[in-house]
Design a protein around this motif. Structure first.
Motif, mmCIF file in Angstrom:
data_model
loop_
_atom_site.group_PDB
_atom_site.id
_atom_site.type_symbol
_atom_site.label_atom_id
_atom_site.label_comp_id
_atom_site.label_asym_id
_atom_site.label_seq_id
_atom_site.Cartn_x
_atom_site.Cartn_y
_atom_site.Cartn_z
ATOM 1 N N TYR A 1 47.843 38.256 54.752
ATOM 2 C CA TYR A 1 47.246 38.054 53.438
ATOM 3 C C TYR A 1 47.445 36.598 53.026
ATOM 4 C CZ TYR A 1 47.214 43.173 52.930
ATOM 5 O OH TYR A 1 46.989 44.514 53.101
ATOM 6 N N GLN B 1 47.720 34.269 49.554
ATOM 7 C CA GLN B 1 47.921 34.347 48.109
ATOM 8 C C GLN B 1 47.862 32.953 47.504
ATOM 9 O OE1 GLN B 1 51.692 35.887 46.652
ATOM 10 N NE2 GLN B 1 50.739 36.655 44.785
ATOM 11 N N GLN C 1 47.279 34.217 41.770
ATOM 12 C CA GLN C 1 46.349 35.275 42.183
ATOM 13 C C GLN C 1 47.084 36.364 42.963
ATOM 14 O OE1 GLN C 1 42.979 35.073 41.302
ATOM 15 N NE2 GLN C 1 43.724 33.302 40.148
ATOM 16 N N GLY C 2 46.426 37.500 43.103
ATOM 17 C CA GLY C 2 46.951 38.524 43.979
ATOM 18 C C GLY C 2 46.628 38.180 45.431
ATOM 19 N N PRO C 3 47.375 38.715 46.374
ATOM 20 C CA PRO C 3 47.091 38.459 47.791
ATOM 21 C C PRO C 3 45.699 38.956 48.190
ATOM 22 C CG PRO C 3 49.294 39.378 47.522
ATOM 23 C CD PRO C 3 48.603 39.509 46.200
ATOM 24 N N PHE D 1 43.319 39.989 51.547
ATOM 25 C CA PHE D 1 43.443 40.444 52.931
ATOM 26 C C PHE D 1 42.671 39.528 53.872
ATOM 27 C CE2 PHE D 1 43.912 43.313 56.371
ATOM 28 C CZ PHE D 1 42.669 43.535 56.953
ATOM 29 N N LEU E 1 50.252 30.644 49.785
ATOM 30 C CA LEU E 1 51.353 31.393 50.395
ATOM 31 C C LEU E 1 50.736 32.409 51.349
ATOM 32 C CD1 LEU E 1 54.470 31.985 50.363
ATOM 33 C CD2 LEU E 1 53.960 33.738 48.632
ATOM 34 N N LEU F 1 51.211 35.605 53.636
ATOM 35 C CA LEU F 1 52.103 36.749 53.712
ATOM 36 C C LEU F 1 51.736 37.635 54.888
ATOM 37 C CD1 LEU F 1 51.983 37.572 49.915
ATOM 38 C CD2 LEU F 1 54.009 36.768 51.122
ATOM 39 N N GLN G 1 57.292 40.769 42.817
ATOM 40 C CA GLN G 1 57.311 39.455 43.452
ATOM 41 C C GLN G 1 58.068 38.477 42.570
ATOM 42 O OE1 GLN G 1 53.520 37.424 44.199
ATOM 43 N NE2 GLN G 1 54.365 36.562 46.079
ATOM 44 N N LEU H 1 56.677 39.903 48.760
ATOM 45 C CA LEU H 1 56.531 41.101 47.943
ATOM 46 C C LEU H 1 57.560 42.149 48.352
ATOM 47 C CD1 LEU H 1 53.778 39.638 47.593
ATOM 48 C CD2 LEU H 1 52.724 41.889 47.536
ATOM 49 N N LEU I 1 52.848 43.692 40.933
ATOM 50 C CA LEU I 1 51.505 43.806 41.500
ATOM 51 C C LEU I 1 51.249 45.246 41.919
ATOM 52 C CD1 LEU I 1 52.066 40.690 43.654
ATOM 53 C CD2 LEU I 1 50.083 40.838 42.174
ATOM 54 N N ASN J 1 43.692 48.375 54.585
ATOM 55 C CA ASN J 1 44.235 47.179 53.974
ATOM 56 C C ASN J 1 44.372 47.389 52.470
ATOM 57 O OD1 ASN J 1 41.128 46.820 54.298
ATOM 58 N ND2 ASN J 1 41.668 45.570 52.526
ATOM 59 N N LEU J 2 45.128 46.529 51.820
ATOM 60 C CA LEU J 2 45.403 46.649 50.392
ATOM 61 C C LEU J 2 44.513 45.708 49.582
ATOM 62 C CD1 LEU J 2 49.302 46.799 50.450
ATOM 63 C CD2 LEU J 2 47.683 48.696 50.279
ATOM 64 N N PHE K 1 44.547 44.018 45.956
ATOM 65 C CA PHE K 1 45.543 43.734 44.940
ATOM 66 C C PHE K 1 44.923 43.368 43.601
ATOM 67 C CE2 PHE K 1 49.757 43.481 46.880
ATOM 68 C CZ PHE K 1 49.456 43.478 48.234
ATOM 69 N N GLY K 2 45.660 43.687 42.532
ATOM 70 C CA GLY K 2 45.393 43.092 41.241
ATOM 71 C C GLY K 2 46.062 41.726 41.186
ATOM 72 N N LYS K 3 45.861 41.023 40.057
ATOM 73 C CA LYS K 3 46.442 39.694 39.919
ATOM 74 C C LYS K 3 47.886 39.730 39.438
ATOM 75 C CE LYS K 3 42.126 37.184 39.156
ATOM 76 N NZ LYS K 3 41.378 36.271 38.259
ATOM 77 N N GLY K 4 48.328 40.905 39.031
ATOM 78 C CA GLY K 4 49.716 41.055 38.637
ATOM 79 C C GLY K 4 49.961 40.920 37.150
#
Lengths: 111, 113
Positions: free
Chosen positions: A35, A37, A41-43, A45, A88, A90, B38, B44, B89, B100-101, B103-106
Motif C-alpha cells: 500500500y 500512503q 490520506q488513507g493507504p 492498494f 509511506l 506499507l 496509526q 498500522l 482508520l 485488498n482493503l 481505507f477511509g482517511k482516518g
C-alpha cells in the motif's frame, strides 16, 4: 514471533531514479500486499502477491512492480521516480481469513 | 465505486470520556471490516476485525460494530486515555478471503489529560 518487517526505514531518492523496498511477512503468512500512503490520506492498494504471482493490482502505473520469493518475502520496485511518489509504503501480510497485519513502513522521499 | 468515509476527520476529548468513531461504506456486500490504529509516521496496528456475519467484536476497552444494511461501522472506546491518541482508520474488504482493503482517511483522536 516476529511481525511484518520492512527495510529500509527511510529512503531519499531523486527524480528519475529507481528504488527497491523489501518486506518479510509475519511467520506463517503466505500473502503479501503493498500500500502507498500519502500524507494525511488513507493507504491505497498497490498490488498483492500470492504463490509468487501478482494476484490483484490497484490503480497504479506499470512503473510499480513487485516480486514474491519462495520464502514469501516480497519486494516493491518503483522505476522513473516522480515527486508524487513520495509517501509511506506499507507492506501487509495475511493468511486465509484476511486479517491483515502491517509492517512499520518505508518512508520514501523523492527530491 | 466502493468508498469508505470517516467522519469527523479530527476529534478532541478529555481523558476518561467514552467516545464513538464512525465509518461508512458505500457497498453493503462487504466481506469483512478492519479497524486500525496509526501513530504518527508509523505503520498500522490491527485493532479489530469484523466478519460480514458478525455484528460486533470486542477487545478490552474497544468495541466495534458492523451494520451492513446501513453501510456503517462504529468503534467505541471506553474510558479514553491520553495513550489512545492516534489516527484510527477503518478499512473494508470486498474481495473475499484474499481481498485488498479500501481505507477511509482516518479520524485523528486527541485525548487531553
Amino acid at each position: 514471533d516476529a511481525g511484518v518487517t520492512q527495510s529500509p526505514t527511510h529512503l531519499i531518492k531523486t527524480r528519475g531514479q529507481q528504488v527497491t523496498l523489501r518486506c518479510s511477512p509475519k511467520s506463517g503468512h503466505d500473502t503479501v500486499s503493498w500500500y502507498q500512503q500519502a500524507l494525511g490520506q488513507g493507504p491505497q492498494f498497490i498490488f498483492q502477491y500470492y504463490e509468487e504471482e501478482e494476484r490483484q493490482r490497484g490503480n497504479f502505473p506499470d512503473r510499480f512492480s513487485g516480486h514474491q520469493f519462495p520464502n514469501y518475502s516480497s519486494e516493491l520496485n518503483v522505476n522513473a521516480l516522480l515527486l508524487g511518489d513520495s509517501a509511506l509504503y506499507l507492506c501487509a501480510s495475511s493468511l486465509y481469513n484476511n486479517e491483515q497485519f502491517f509492517g512499520p513502513g518505508t518512508r520514501l522521499t523523492v527530491l | 465505486k466502493q468508498e469508505v468515509t470517516q467522519i469527523p476527520a479530527a476529534l478532541s476529548v478529555p481523558e476518561g470520556e467514552n467516545l464513538v468513531l464512525n465509518c461508512s461504506f458505500t457497498d453493503s456486500a462487504i466481506y469483512n471490516l478492519q479497524w486500525f490504529r496509526q501513530d504518527p509516521g508509523k505503520g498500522l496496528t490491527s485493532l479489530l476485525l469484523i466478519q460480514s456475519s458478525q455484528r460486533e467484536q470486542t477487545s478490552g476497552r474497544l468495541n466495534a460494530s458492523l451494520d451492513k444494511s446501513s453501510g456503517r461501522s462504529t468503534l467505541y472506546i471506553a474510558a479514553s486515555q491520553p495513550g489512545d491518541s492516534a489516527t484510527y482508520l477503518c478499512a473494508a474488504n470486498y474481495g473475499g478471503s484474499q481481498g485488498n482493503l479500501i481505507f477511509g482517511k482516518g479520524t485523528k483522536l486527541s485525548v487531553k489529560p
